[in-house]
Scaffold this motif. Sequence first.
Motif, PDB file in Angstrom:
ATOM      1  N   ALA A  29     -28.454 -31.521  14.494  1.00  0.00           N
ATOM      2  CA  ALA A  29     -27.586 -32.003  15.568  1.00  0.00           C
ATOM      3  C   ALA A  29     -26.110 -31.880  15.214  1.00  0.00           C
ATOM      4  O   ALA A  29     -25.269 -31.834  16.109  1.00  0.00           O
ATOM      5  CB  ALA A  29     -27.921 -33.459  15.888  1.00  0.00           C
ATOM      6  N   SER A  30     -25.781 -31.810  13.931  1.00  0.00           N
ATOM      7  CA  SER A  30     -24.376 -31.715  13.556  1.00  0.00           C
ATOM      8  C   SER A  30     -23.894 -30.273  13.394  1.00  0.00           C
ATOM      9  O   SER A  30     -22.742 -30.051  13.047  1.00  0.00           O
ATOM     10  CB  SER A  30     -24.122 -32.491  12.268  1.00  0.00           C
ATOM     11  N   LEU A  31     -24.747 -29.302  13.654  1.00  0.00           N
ATOM     12  CA  LEU A  31     -24.323 -27.908  13.595  1.00  0.00           C
ATOM     13  C   LEU A  31     -23.522 -27.552  14.846  1.00  0.00           C
ATOM     14  O   LEU A  31     -23.773 -28.087  15.929  1.00  0.00           O
ATOM     15  CB  LEU A  31     -25.539 -26.981  13.464  1.00  0.00           C
ATOM     16  N   PRO A  32     -22.555 -26.655  14.733  1.00  0.00           N
ATOM     17  CA  PRO A  32     -21.714 -26.328  15.889  1.00  0.00           C
ATOM     18  C   PRO A  32     -22.464 -25.516  16.943  1.00  0.00           C
ATOM     19  O   PRO A  32     -23.396 -24.778  16.636  1.00  0.00           O
ATOM     20  CB  PRO A  32     -20.587 -25.500  15.279  1.00  0.00           C
ATOM     21  N   LEU A  33     -22.017 -25.657  18.167  1.00  0.00           N
ATOM     22  CA  LEU A  33     -22.541 -24.879  19.285  1.00  0.00           C
ATOM     23  C   LEU A  33     -21.828 -23.534  19.262  1.00  0.00           C
ATOM     24  O   LEU A  33     -20.613 -23.463  19.433  1.00  0.00           O
ATOM     25  CB  LEU A  33     -22.266 -25.617  20.595  1.00  0.00           C
ATOM     26  N   LEU A  34     -22.553 -22.449  19.010  1.00  0.00           N
ATOM     27  CA  LEU A  34     -21.924 -21.145  18.816  1.00  0.00           C
ATOM     28  C   LEU A  34     -22.014 -20.244  20.036  1.00  0.00           C
ATOM     29  O   LEU A  34     -21.297 -19.253  20.120  1.00  0.00           O
ATOM     30  CB  LEU A  34     -22.548 -20.434  17.613  1.00  0.00           C
ATOM     31  N   ASP A  35     -22.867 -20.542  20.973  1.00  0.00           N
ATOM     32  CA  ASP A  35     -23.017 -19.722  22.167  1.00  0.00           C
ATOM     33  C   ASP A  35     -22.478 -20.474  23.373  1.00  0.00           C
ATOM     34  O   ASP A  35     -22.515 -21.692  23.436  1.00  0.00           O
ATOM     35  CB  ASP A  35     -24.489 -19.376  22.407  1.00  0.00           C
ATOM     36  N   GLY A  46      -5.980 -17.990  27.308  1.00  0.00           N
ATOM     37  CA  GLY A  46      -7.365 -17.878  26.870  1.00  0.00           C
ATOM     38  C   GLY A  46      -7.495 -17.267  25.491  1.00  0.00           C
ATOM     39  O   GLY A  46      -6.594 -16.586  25.001  1.00  0.00           O
ATOM     40  N   ALA A  47      -8.602 -17.531  24.880  1.00  0.00           N
ATOM     41  CA  ALA A  47      -8.912 -17.008  23.552  1.00  0.00           C
ATOM     42  C   ALA A  47     -10.419 -16.799  23.458  1.00  0.00           C
ATOM     43  O   ALA A  47     -11.185 -17.427  24.180  1.00  0.00           O
ATOM     44  CB  ALA A  47      -8.436 -17.969  22.472  1.00  0.00           C
ATOM     45  N   THR A  48     -10.818 -15.922  22.549  1.00  0.00           N
ATOM     46  CA  THR A  48     -12.229 -15.625  22.352  1.00  0.00           C
ATOM     47  C   THR A  48     -12.568 -15.790  20.876  1.00  0.00           C
ATOM     48  O   THR A  48     -11.851 -15.281  20.012  1.00  0.00           O
ATOM     49  CB  THR A  48     -12.537 -14.177  22.781  1.00  0.00           C
ATOM     50  N   ILE A  49     -13.647 -16.502  20.620  1.00  0.00           N
ATOM     51  CA  ILE A  49     -14.156 -16.641  19.261  1.00  0.00           C
ATOM     52  C   ILE A  49     -15.530 -15.989  19.243  1.00  0.00           C
ATOM     53  O   ILE A  49     -16.451 -16.466  19.894  1.00  0.00           O
ATOM     54  CB  ILE A  49     -14.263 -18.118  18.833  1.00  0.00           C
ATOM     55  N   GLU A  50     -15.656 -14.900  18.510  1.00  0.00           N
ATOM     56  CA  GLU A  50     -16.937 -14.212  18.375  1.00  0.00           C
ATOM     57  C   GLU A  50     -17.370 -14.310  16.921  1.00  0.00           C
ATOM     58  O   GLU A  50     -16.556 -14.152  16.017  1.00  0.00           O
ATOM     59  CB  GLU A  50     -16.809 -12.746  18.790  1.00  0.00           C
ATOM     60  N   ARG A  51     -18.627 -14.565  16.700  1.00  0.00           N
ATOM     61  CA  ARG A  51     -19.150 -14.665  15.335  1.00  0.00           C
ATOM     62  C   ARG A  51     -20.138 -13.536  15.090  1.00  0.00           C
ATOM     63  O   ARG A  51     -20.936 -13.196  15.962  1.00  0.00           O
ATOM     64  CB  ARG A  51     -19.825 -16.014  15.125  1.00  0.00           C
ATOM     65  N   ASP A  52     -20.074 -12.978  13.883  1.00  0.00           N
ATOM     66  CA  ASP A  52     -21.014 -11.920  13.534  1.00  0.00           C
ATOM     67  C   ASP A  52     -22.340 -12.534  13.100  1.00  0.00           C
ATOM     68  O   ASP A  52     -22.541 -13.745  13.202  1.00  0.00           O
ATOM     69  CB  ASP A  52     -20.429 -10.989  12.470  1.00  0.00           C
ATOM     70  N   SER A  53     -23.236 -11.715  12.603  1.00  0.00           N
ATOM     71  CA  SER A  53     -24.572 -12.196  12.245  1.00  0.00           C
ATOM     72  C   SER A  53     -24.548 -13.189  11.090  1.00  0.00           C
ATOM     73  O   SER A  53     -25.487 -13.953  10.908  1.00  0.00           O
ATOM     74  CB  SER A  53     -25.477 -11.013  11.891  1.00  0.00           C
ATOM     75  N   GLU A  54     -23.477 -13.205  10.299  1.00  0.00           N
ATOM     76  CA  GLU A  54     -23.372 -14.150   9.190  1.00  0.00           C
ATOM     77  C   GLU A  54     -22.544 -15.379   9.549  1.00  0.00           C
ATOM     78  O   GLU A  54     -22.279 -16.227   8.697  1.00  0.00           O
ATOM     79  CB  GLU A  54     -22.779 -13.438   7.973  1.00  0.00           C
ATOM     80  N   GLY A  55     -22.103 -15.457  10.796  1.00  0.00           N
ATOM     81  CA  GLY A  55     -21.365 -16.628  11.253  1.00  0.00           C
ATOM     82  C   GLY A  55     -19.868 -16.566  11.019  1.00  0.00           C
ATOM     83  O   GLY A  55     -19.166 -17.554  11.219  1.00  0.00           O
TER      84      GLY A  55
END
Length: 120
Positions: A29-35, A46-55
Amino acid sequence: MKRWLLRLAASLAVAVVIVAGLAWLTLRASLPLLDGEISAPDLSAGATIERDSEGIPTITASTRQDLAYATGFAHGQDRFFQMDLIRRRSACLLYTSPSPRDCNEYRVCRLLLEKGGGGG
């Protein structure tokens, strides 16, 4: 007698699975919402945060202020899990397994809490 031992073993196994599941859900429950998409009124363009497969985040923004805001947001997401883990440890809330190492750490944690030196 053998039936009782089997029932006891099965009950113990179910209890272990339930405790492990609850511990996993609590920490998850304490992990961030990434999607998904979050709107922030402080962003101008506006801004965009994209994470790769390793976060690892890649942040794009139109202005330096938006970039700084998005960087702080991503940093906060990444650090929340660590802060929550530290808080739970200092409040003696992580010790669910009966290993000898955990028992010793739990004793020290409880001693610090009783003397007013720990969190919680």
